[in-house]
Design a protein around this motif. Structure first.
Motif, PDB file in Angstrom:
ATOM      1  N   GLU A   8       0.856  -1.193   0.000  1.00 48.21           N
ATOM      2  CA  GLU A   8       0.000   0.000   0.000  1.00 48.21           C
ATOM      3  C   GLU A   8       0.884   1.233   0.000  1.00 48.21           C
ATOM      4  OE1 GLU A   8      -2.428   2.682  -0.160  1.00 48.21           O
ATOM      5  OE2 GLU A   8      -3.642   0.905   0.349  1.00 48.21           O
ATOM      6  N   ASP A   9       0.611   2.182  -0.923  1.00 49.37           N
ATOM      7  CA  ASP A   9       1.471   3.355  -1.032  1.00 49.37           C
ATOM      8  C   ASP A   9       0.931   4.581  -0.294  1.00 49.37           C
ATOM      9  OD1 ASP A   9      -0.638   3.668  -2.848  1.00 49.37           O
ATOM     10  OD2 ASP A   9       0.556   4.964  -4.154  1.00 49.37           O
ATOM     11  N   ASP A  10      -0.285   4.504   0.227  1.00 47.57           N
ATOM     12  CA  ASP A  10      -0.822   5.582   1.053  1.00 47.57           C
ATOM     13  C   ASP A  10      -0.237   5.391   2.458  1.00 47.57           C
ATOM     14  OD1 ASP A  10      -2.343   7.135   2.831  1.00 47.57           O
ATOM     15  OD2 ASP A  10      -4.151   6.963   1.620  1.00 47.57           O
ATOM     16  N   MET A  11       0.772   6.187   2.782  1.00 53.79           N
ATOM     17  CA  MET A  11       1.508   5.959   4.015  1.00 53.79           C
ATOM     18  C   MET A  11       0.661   6.183   5.262  1.00 53.79           C
ATOM     19  SD  MET A  11       4.465   4.771   3.362  1.00 53.79           S
ATOM     20  CE  MET A  11       3.621   3.817   2.097  1.00 53.79           C
ATOM     21  N   THR A  12      -0.306   7.114   5.189  1.00 53.96           N
ATOM     22  CA  THR A  12      -1.177   7.349   6.337  1.00 53.96           C
ATOM     23  C   THR A  12      -2.046   6.129   6.604  1.00 53.96           C
ATOM     24  OG1 THR A  12      -1.243   9.739   5.909  1.00 53.96           O
ATOM     25  CG2 THR A  12      -2.975   8.819   7.304  1.00 53.96           C
ATOM     26  N   LEU A  13      -2.693   5.628   5.530  1.00 52.59           N
ATOM     27  CA  LEU A  13      -3.516   4.429   5.667  1.00 52.59           C
ATOM     28  C   LEU A  13      -2.665   3.226   6.020  1.00 52.59           C
ATOM     29  CD1 LEU A  13      -6.209   2.942   5.426  1.00 52.59           C
ATOM     30  CD2 LEU A  13      -5.785   2.728   2.953  1.00 52.59           C
ATOM     31  N   ASP A  27       1.838  -9.990  12.757  1.00 51.78           N
ATOM     32  CA  ASP A  27       3.171  -9.515  12.429  1.00 51.78           C
ATOM     33  C   ASP A  27       3.086  -8.872  11.049  1.00 51.78           C
ATOM     34  OD1 ASP A  27       5.833  -9.056  12.611  1.00 51.78           O
ATOM     35  OD2 ASP A  27       6.457 -11.151  12.511  1.00 51.78           O
ATOM     36  N   VAL A  28       3.098  -7.544  10.986  1.00 51.58           N
ATOM     37  CA  VAL A  28       2.800  -6.817   9.757  1.00 51.58           C
ATOM     38  C   VAL A  28       4.065  -6.214   9.155  1.00 51.58           C
ATOM     39  CG1 VAL A  28       1.400  -4.999   8.699  1.00 51.58           C
ATOM     40  CG2 VAL A  28       0.517  -6.251  10.685  1.00 51.58           C
ATOM     41  N   TYR A  29       4.264  -6.465   7.856  1.00 49.73           N
ATOM     42  CA  TYR A  29       5.394  -5.911   7.119  1.00 49.73           C
ATOM     43  C   TYR A  29       4.863  -4.999   6.016  1.00 49.73           C
ATOM     44  CZ  TYR A  29       8.030  -9.671   9.361  1.00 49.73           C
ATOM     45  OH  TYR A  29       8.601 -10.503  10.277  1.00 49.73           O
ATOM     46  N   ARG A  30       5.513  -3.846   5.847  1.00 52.96           N
ATOM     47  CA  ARG A  30       5.082  -2.891   4.827  1.00 52.96           C
ATOM     48  C   ARG A  30       6.120  -2.810   3.709  1.00 52.96           C
ATOM     49  NH1 ARG A  30       4.202   2.238   8.612  1.00 52.96           N
ATOM     50  NH2 ARG A  30       5.949   1.233   9.684  1.00 52.96           N
ATOM     51  N   ILE A  31       5.644  -2.764   2.473  1.00 49.20           N
ATOM     52  CA  ILE A  31       6.538  -2.558   1.339  1.00 49.20           C
ATOM     53  C   ILE A  31       6.967  -1.098   1.318  1.00 49.20           C
ATOM     54  CG2 ILE A  31       6.715  -2.476  -1.188  1.00 49.20           C
ATOM     55  CD1 ILE A  31       6.761  -5.293  -0.180  1.00 49.20           C
ATOM     56  N   LYS A  32       8.260  -0.857   1.341  1.00 52.46           N
ATOM     57  CA  LYS A  32       8.771   0.512   1.318  1.00 52.46           C
ATOM     58  C   LYS A  32       9.414   0.858  -0.021  1.00 52.46           C
ATOM     59  CE  LYS A  32       9.476   0.557   6.325  1.00 52.46           C
ATOM     60  NZ  LYS A  32      10.454   0.679   7.431  1.00 52.46           N
ATOM     61  N   GLN A  54      -4.010   0.719  -7.053  1.00 48.42           N
ATOM     62  CA  GLN A  54      -3.242   1.826  -7.619  1.00 48.42           C
ATOM     63  C   GLN A  54      -1.944   1.994  -6.840  1.00 48.42           C
ATOM     64  OE1 GLN A  54      -6.722   4.574  -7.366  1.00 48.42           O
ATOM     65  NE2 GLN A  54      -6.302   4.964  -9.532  1.00 48.42           N
ATOM     66  N   LEU A  55      -0.843   1.613  -7.490  1.00 56.11           N
ATOM     67  CA  LEU A  55       0.468   1.628  -6.850  1.00 56.11           C
ATOM     68  C   LEU A  55       1.506   2.250  -7.781  1.00 56.11           C
ATOM     69  CD1 LEU A  55       0.457  -2.036  -5.478  1.00 56.11           C
ATOM     70  CD2 LEU A  55       0.264   0.034  -4.086  1.00 56.11           C
ATOM     71  N   PRO A  56       2.652   2.670  -7.240  1.00 59.45           N
ATOM     72  CA  PRO A  56       3.736   3.151  -8.106  1.00 59.45           C
ATOM     73  C   PRO A  56       4.292   2.004  -8.952  1.00 59.45           C
ATOM     74  CG  PRO A  56       4.076   3.770  -5.794  1.00 59.45           C
ATOM     75  CD  PRO A  56       2.957   2.771  -5.815  1.00 59.45           C
ATOM     76  N   LYS A  57       4.889   2.356 -10.038  1.00 56.57           N
ATOM     77  CA  LYS A  57       5.557   1.401 -10.931  1.00 56.57           C
ATOM     78  C   LYS A  57       4.550   0.486 -11.624  1.00 56.57           C
ATOM     79  CE  LYS A  57       9.615   2.921  -9.724  1.00 56.57           C
ATOM     80  NZ  LYS A  57      10.454   3.692 -10.679  1.00 56.57           N
ATOM     81  N   PHE A  58       4.014  -0.488 -10.897  1.00 56.98           N
ATOM     82  CA  PHE A  58       3.033  -1.423 -11.442  1.00 56.98           C
ATOM     83  C   PHE A  58       1.827  -1.461 -10.518  1.00 56.98           C
ATOM     84  CE2 PHE A  58       7.217  -2.970 -12.773  1.00 56.98           C
ATOM     85  CZ  PHE A  58       7.051  -3.013 -14.154  1.00 56.98           C
ATOM     86  N   ASP A  59       0.652  -1.773 -11.091  1.00 59.39           N
ATOM     87  CA  ASP A  59      -0.549  -1.800 -10.257  1.00 59.39           C
ATOM     88  C   ASP A  59      -0.650  -3.112  -9.476  1.00 59.39           C
ATOM     89  OD1 ASP A  59      -1.555  -3.753 -11.993  1.00 59.39           O
ATOM     90  OD2 ASP A  59      -2.890  -2.376 -13.050  1.00 59.39           O
ATOM     91  N   GLY A  60      -1.657  -3.164  -8.595  1.00 58.75           N
ATOM     92  CA  GLY A  60      -1.825  -4.333  -7.741  1.00 58.75           C
ATOM     93  C   GLY A  60      -2.117  -5.602  -8.509  1.00 58.75           C
TER      94      GLY A  60
END
Length: 229
Positions: A8-13, A27-32, A54-60
């Motif tokens: 998820e690219d919405d950092m607030t969410l 145990d949650v990991y976030r893609i940075k 909707q993500l950077p580079k390529f979509d989900g």
């Protein structure tokens, strides 16, 4: 502790989901770095993946395809888009659920719990092999094997097949299948089941078994004793 990978690219969410799920002992990991999504997926080895469309580079959808090329891990889509084709596309790619933004956090938790309970309790309780139509079904590996080859099914596909086979040539209603696949059927479109059954048929067809899943109009589905040509 179950591992959840959040793409998820919405950092607030993203932070809110991370903090809330962590409070539920996940145990949650976030893609940075969205240039190395698959590398992080391989490193984390998650039990469940949550993907925005909707993500950077390529979509989900791209990352769902990539993940499905390597793993049958459960996938939940999150999206602010509400077009029916997005929902259908996510199911066709092998996602387990689709949640539209904005959403109530309790719904997300309920769906995560239901999927993890269904997938991992199901796998540990059904480690035996099943023979059907001269094919061997491995409920732990989610595979079906016969003399034409081996296919790997998604969690939903293997569960649909299991339910139909267990009913021994009797009709299983659409309502029963929906209740078995998704604990909270209020949030499930009837079309979602249709897409999953069609995916199952397509995969079984690869090893000559596609004709054995028969639709009974207005009633449900049956693992028929008679091939439908």
């Amino acid at each position: 502790m179950f591992r959840i990978l959040l793409i998820e690219d919405d950092m607030t969410l993203c932070k809110e989901i991370h903090d809330r799920l962590t409070s539920w002992s996940y145990d949650v990991y976030r893609i940075k770095d969205f240039n190395h999504v698959m590398q992080e997926f391989t490193s984390v080895k998650p039990d469940l993946v949550i993907i925005d469309i909707q993500l950077p580079k390529f979509d989900g959808f791209h990352w769902c395809r990539m993940i499905r090329g390597h793993s049958s891990v459960p996938i939940i889509f999150l999206s602010s888009r509400d077009h029916p084709t997005d929902i259908v596309m996510s199911v066709q790619l092998g996602a387990d659920d689709y949640i539209q933004k904005p959403f109530h956090f309790d719904i997300l938790v309920a769906k995560i719990q239901a999927i993890l309970r269904r997938v991992y309790n199901y796998n540990t309780e059904n480690v035996e092999l099943k023979t059907w139509r001269s094919a061997t079904i491995d409920y732990q590996k989610n595979t079906v094997t016969n003399n034409q080859g081996t296919i790997e099914l998604s969690k939903n596909e293997i569960l649909i097949l299991k339910l139909l086979i267990e009913h021994n040539n009797k009709i299983v209603s659409r309502e029963e299948l929906i209740r078995s696949l998704w604990d909270d059927s209020r949030f499930v479109s009837d079309n979602t089941l249709t897409v999953n059954v069609n995916r199952l048929r397509k995969r079984l067809k690869e090893i000559g078994l596609g004709g054995y899943i028969e639709t009974k109009v207005g009633q449900g589905y049956i693992a028929s004793e008679k091939v439908q040509l």
